[in-house]
Design an enzyme around this catalytic site. Sequence first.
Site, PDB file in Angstrom:
ATOM      1  N   ASN A   1       1.631   4.831   2.227  1.00  0.00           N
ATOM      2  CA  ASN A   1       2.315   6.127   2.226  1.00  0.00           C
ATOM      3  C   ASN A   1       2.614   6.484   0.769  1.00  0.00           C
ATOM      4  O   ASN A   1       3.512   5.908   0.161  1.00  0.00           O
ATOM      5  CB  ASN A   1       3.609   6.036   3.046  1.00  0.00           C
ATOM      6  CG  ASN A   1       4.408   7.324   2.983  1.00  0.00           C
ATOM      7  OD1 ASN A   1       3.934   8.334   2.455  1.00  0.00           O
ATOM      8  ND2 ASN A   1       5.618   7.298   3.526  1.00  0.00           N
ATOM      9  N   TRP A   2       1.870   7.433   0.243  1.00  0.00           N
ATOM     10  CA  TRP A   2       2.021   7.774  -1.182  1.00  0.00           C
ATOM     11  C   TRP A   2       3.169   8.743  -1.448  1.00  0.00           C
ATOM     12  O   TRP A   2       3.434   9.080  -2.588  1.00  0.00           O
ATOM     13  CB  TRP A   2       0.695   8.347  -1.716  1.00  0.00           C
ATOM     14  CG  TRP A   2      -0.201   7.269  -2.255  1.00  0.00           C
ATOM     15  CD1 TRP A   2      -0.201   5.957  -1.899  1.00  0.00           C
ATOM     16  CD2 TRP A   2      -1.208   7.416  -3.258  1.00  0.00           C
ATOM     17  NE1 TRP A   2      -1.152   5.270  -2.608  1.00  0.00           N
ATOM     18  CE2 TRP A   2      -1.792   6.156  -3.447  1.00  0.00           C
ATOM     19  CE3 TRP A   2      -1.700   8.497  -3.999  1.00  0.00           C
ATOM     20  CZ2 TRP A   2      -2.816   5.930  -4.359  1.00  0.00           C
ATOM     21  CZ3 TRP A   2      -2.717   8.275  -4.897  1.00  0.00           C
ATOM     22  CH2 TRP A   2      -3.275   7.003  -5.083  1.00  0.00           C
ATOM     23  N   LYS A   3       3.786   9.244  -0.384  1.00  0.00           N
ATOM     24  CA  LYS A   3       4.911  10.174  -0.544  1.00  0.00           C
ATOM     25  C   LYS A   3       4.524  11.293  -1.510  1.00  0.00           C
ATOM     26  O   LYS A   3       3.365  11.695  -1.529  1.00  0.00           O
ATOM     27  CB  LYS A   3       6.158   9.408  -1.005  1.00  0.00           C
ATOM     28  CG  LYS A   3       6.438   8.208  -0.087  1.00  0.00           C
ATOM     29  CD  LYS A   3       7.775   7.586  -0.265  1.00  0.00           C
ATOM     30  CE  LYS A   3       7.919   6.443   0.734  1.00  0.00           C
ATOM     31  NZ  LYS A   3       9.231   5.832   0.756  1.00  0.00           N
TER      32      LYS A   3
ATOM     33  N   HIS B   1       9.571  10.324   9.474  1.00  0.00           N
ATOM     34  CA  HIS B   1       9.995   9.473   8.351  1.00  0.00           C
ATOM     35  C   HIS B   1      11.454   9.777   8.012  1.00  0.00           C
ATOM     36  O   HIS B   1      11.870  10.926   8.039  1.00  0.00           O
ATOM     37  CB  HIS B   1       9.101   9.715   7.135  1.00  0.00           C
ATOM     38  CG  HIS B   1       9.249   8.633   6.107  1.00  0.00           C
ATOM     39  ND1 HIS B   1      10.338   8.571   5.268  1.00  0.00           N
ATOM     40  CD2 HIS B   1       8.469   7.557   5.821  1.00  0.00           C
ATOM     41  CE1 HIS B   1      10.208   7.491   4.496  1.00  0.00           C
ATOM     42  NE2 HIS B   1       9.088   6.861   4.815  1.00  0.00           N
TER      43      HIS B   1
ATOM     44  N   GLU C   1      12.957  10.010   5.333  1.00  0.00           N
ATOM     45  CA  GLU C   1      13.157  10.963   4.234  1.00  0.00           C
ATOM     46  C   GLU C   1      13.120  12.395   4.756  1.00  0.00           C
ATOM     47  O   GLU C   1      13.682  13.299   4.123  1.00  0.00           O
ATOM     48  CB  GLU C   1      12.093  10.726   3.143  1.00  0.00           C
ATOM     49  CG  GLU C   1      12.414   9.480   2.321  1.00  0.00           C
ATOM     50  CD  GLU C   1      11.223   8.785   1.696  1.00  0.00           C
ATOM     51  OE1 GLU C   1      10.129   9.380   1.652  1.00  0.00           O
ATOM     52  OE2 GLU C   1      11.380   7.631   1.254  1.00  0.00           O
TER      53      GLU C   1
ATOM     54  N   GLU D   1      11.243   1.232  10.168  1.00  0.00           N
ATOM     55  CA  GLU D   1      11.606   1.283   8.750  1.00  0.00           C
ATOM     56  C   GLU D   1      13.119   1.437   8.622  1.00  0.00           C
ATOM     57  O   GLU D   1      13.640   2.557   8.718  1.00  0.00           O
ATOM     58  CB  GLU D   1      10.948   2.485   8.061  1.00  0.00           C
ATOM     59  CG  GLU D   1       9.442   2.470   8.052  1.00  0.00           C
ATOM     60  CD  GLU D   1       8.861   3.271   6.880  1.00  0.00           C
ATOM     61  OE1 GLU D   1       8.061   2.707   6.142  1.00  0.00           O
ATOM     62  OE2 GLU D   1       9.228   4.443   6.711  1.00  0.00           O
TER      63      GLU D   1
ATOM     64  N   GLY E   1      12.553   1.551  -0.474  1.00  0.00           N
ATOM     65  CA  GLY E   1      12.666   1.735  -1.925  1.00  0.00           C
ATOM     66  C   GLY E   1      13.793   0.962  -2.585  1.00  0.00           C
ATOM     67  O   GLY E   1      14.139   1.214  -3.734  1.00  0.00           O
TER      68      GLY E   1
ATOM     69  N   SER F   1      10.130  -1.647   1.464  1.00  0.00           N
ATOM     70  CA  SER F   1      10.060  -2.600   0.337  1.00  0.00           C
ATOM     71  C   SER F   1       9.061  -3.740   0.533  1.00  0.00           C
ATOM     72  O   SER F   1       9.276  -4.844   0.021  1.00  0.00           O
ATOM     73  CB  SER F   1      11.451  -3.185   0.043  1.00  0.00           C
ATOM     74  OG  SER F   1      12.303  -2.167  -0.419  1.00  0.00           O
TER      75      SER F   1
ATOM     76  N   GLY G   1       5.107   1.850   0.906  1.00  0.00           N
ATOM     77  CA  GLY G   1       5.348   2.974   0.010  1.00  0.00           C
ATOM     78  C   GLY G   1       4.977   2.613  -1.420  1.00  0.00           C
ATOM     79  O   GLY G   1       3.803   2.526  -1.777  1.00  0.00           O
ATOM     80  N   GLY G   2       5.988   2.353  -2.237  1.00  0.00           N
ATOM     81  CA  GLY G   2       5.809   2.108  -3.681  1.00  0.00           C
ATOM     82  C   GLY G   2       4.644   1.201  -4.025  1.00  0.00           C
ATOM     83  O   GLY G   2       3.798   1.564  -4.867  1.00  0.00           O
TER      84      GLY G   2
HETATM   85  P1  13P Z   1       8.766   1.476   0.067  1.00  0.00           P
HETATM   86  O1  13P Z   1       7.658   0.530   0.396  1.00  0.00           O
HETATM   87  O2  13P Z   1       8.628   2.120  -1.277  1.00  0.00           O
HETATM   88  O3  13P Z   1      10.114   0.866   0.297  1.00  0.00           O
HETATM   89  O4  13P Z   1       8.652   2.701   1.109  1.00  0.00           O
HETATM   90  C1  13P Z   1       8.549   2.432   2.453  1.00  0.00           C
HETATM   91  C2  13P Z   1       8.242   3.685   3.164  1.00  0.00           C
HETATM   92  O5  13P Z   1       9.053   4.590   3.221  1.00  0.00           O
HETATM   93  C3  13P Z   1       6.923   3.816   3.775  1.00  0.00           C
HETATM   94  O6  13P Z   1       6.865   4.891   4.639  1.00  0.00           O
END
Ligand code: 13P
Length: 241
Positions: free
Chosen positions: A6-8, A94, A96, A163, A169, A202, A223-224
């Site tokens: 997930n590159w956000k 998600h 967010e 999640e 994050g 994470s 994510g990251g």
């Molecule tokens: P991180 O891996 O950066 O914690 O993000 C997780 C995420 O929100 C994937 O959708």
Amino acid sequence: MYFIANWKMYGNTNSLNTLNKVIKFSKSKEINKGRIIYCPPFTLISSFFRKFQNCLIDIGAQNCHESDDYGPHTGFINSRMLKNIGANYVIIGHSENREKGETNKLINQKIKSALKANLKVIFCIGETLKEKKNGKTKSVLLRQIKKGLNKISKKKNCFIAYEPVWSIGTGKVPKLKDLEETIKFIKNKFGKKKPKILYGGSVNPKNINDLKTIKDLDGFLIGGASQNSKKFIDIIKKTYN
Ligand code: 13P
């Protein structure tokens, strides 16, 4: 196992070069039984699609509008449009986006429209730190599952991504015992046909050695670490070593 990137809201046309390493890796034996799906921002879906033409890496989007039809919705993109440009998956619910007011009801409408457009859904659920501290994790997850999947009979194309909001994050992951119990709890809420269950929050090349031991897990939503090809590949390699 599924490894979903997930590159956000990161990435631009320069990012395409960073995919070469992952494409090469996806064609090697080391990929083992791993399946890679990239969910870049909308602006990069078509470019990623062209880039992955000759490999098995799949593509998803990070959200969609709740209507599967075209309409006067300035600034939005629906599931049909996503399917049309090569996406086969979409992340819905998600945290967010929930934080910005996306309700369980809206999430339910989005999931229905995505399934209608023949997209597979990566349906995110998870509790906040406050909910966890108050012992509400299970009731929150149950509510999100019930409302999010309300009146959806064919759940085969829905993946559930657990999640925990406090883990996204932050570098923090749940205790293995707690995570295993939560994954089991989620799986048990479904009948014979269990959906695929992913963990996100994470995930990195260091903690994957522990996370991969969780029973009944079908993959990870990353994510990251997924924006760095070396780290992303390391996570997959370590899962199978
Ligand atoms: P991180 O891996 O950066 O914690 O993000 C997780 C995420 O929100 C994937 O959708």
